[in-house]
Design an enzyme around this catalytic site. Structure first.
Site, PDB file in Angstrom:
ATOM      1  N   GLU A   1      35.437  44.048  35.161  1.00  0.00           N
ATOM      2  CA  GLU A   1      35.508  43.831  36.611  1.00  0.00           C
ATOM      3  C   GLU A   1      34.872  44.972  37.402  1.00  0.00           C
ATOM      4  O   GLU A   1      34.160  44.727  38.378  1.00  0.00           O
ATOM      5  CB  GLU A   1      36.963  43.642  37.053  1.00  0.00           C
ATOM      6  CG  GLU A   1      37.575  42.298  36.638  1.00  0.00           C
ATOM      7  CD  GLU A   1      36.991  41.111  37.408  1.00  0.00           C
ATOM      8  OE1 GLU A   1      36.342  41.318  38.443  1.00  0.00           O
ATOM      9  OE2 GLU A   1      37.188  39.963  36.960  1.00  0.00           O
TER      10      GLU A   1
ATOM     11  N   ASP B   1      35.385  41.575  46.588  1.00  0.00           N
ATOM     12  CA  ASP B   1      36.385  42.100  45.652  1.00  0.00           C
ATOM     13  C   ASP B   1      36.420  43.626  45.700  1.00  0.00           C
ATOM     14  O   ASP B   1      35.373  44.266  45.782  1.00  0.00           O
ATOM     15  CB  ASP B   1      36.047  41.641  44.235  1.00  0.00           C
ATOM     16  CG  ASP B   1      36.007  40.131  44.114  1.00  0.00           C
ATOM     17  OD1 ASP B   1      36.816  39.456  44.771  1.00  0.00           O
ATOM     18  OD2 ASP B   1      35.162  39.624  43.361  1.00  0.00           O
TER      19      ASP B   1
END
Ligand code: NAG
Ligand code: NAG
Ligand code: NAG
Length: 140
Positions: free
Chosen positions: A52, A70
């Site tokens: 991520e 994000d």
């Protein structure tokens, strides 16, 4: 004095740039500071964060096709979880930018995501770690 100035300067730089954990450094932090002592669970979190954010606690993702973005180690999305540019719910009760450089806040929010959706909430995990997260036993 000169040495002091150099150290002070280096400190400012490191704060501004945040922290990029090593794989084992991150595994050990979750193990010792956050009580993730189950090695399989730990392997999954480490793999998730690797894919991520590459362990960068300042990571801000590119704006997604749907306009969301994000934030941080766990790439928490600003639509439902944190408060950012997208008008939305804010389940973690925190500004998205406050997740940056703050593992404690990021971990708490990631726990809420996990409680509701499991690891499947993260594409980084789904695409790279589901059933295949490498062991982190070498870090201990
Ligand atoms: C927006 O896109 C991101 C990345 O693909 C995804 O994780 C998120 O669930 C989407 N959010 C909405 C509200 O569609
Ligand atoms: C991290 O976030 C928590 C929760 O919002 C906050 O209480 C704490 O002060 C923050 N820590 C730092 C170093 O900013
Ligand atoms: C994870 O992988 C297993 C085994 O390949 C598969 O059955 C399962 O559907 C996957 N989970 C998700 C959420 O995709």
């Amino acid at each position: 004095m000169k040495a002091f100035a150099v150290i002070a300067f280096a400190l400012v730089i490191s704060v501004a740039q945040g922290t990029v954990y090593s794989r084992c450094g991150f595994a050990q932090t979750l193990y010792y500071d956050y009580g993730v002592t189950d090695m399989n669970t730990l392997a999954n979190w480490v793999c998730l964060v690797q894919y991520e954010s590459s362990f960068n606690d300042q990571a801000v993702g590119a704006i997604n096709y749907n306009g969301t973005q994000d934030f941080g180690l766990f790439q928490i999305n600003n639509k439902y979880w944190c408060q950012g540019a997208v008008s939305s719910s804010d389940s973690c009760g925190i500004a998205c930018t406050s997740l940056l450089g703050n593992l404690s806040a990021s971990w708490s929010c990631a726990q809420l995501v996990y409680q509701q959706q499991g690891f499947s909430a993260w594409y980084g995990w789904l695409n790279n770690c589901n059933g295949t997260a490498p062991s982190v036993a070498d870090c201990f």
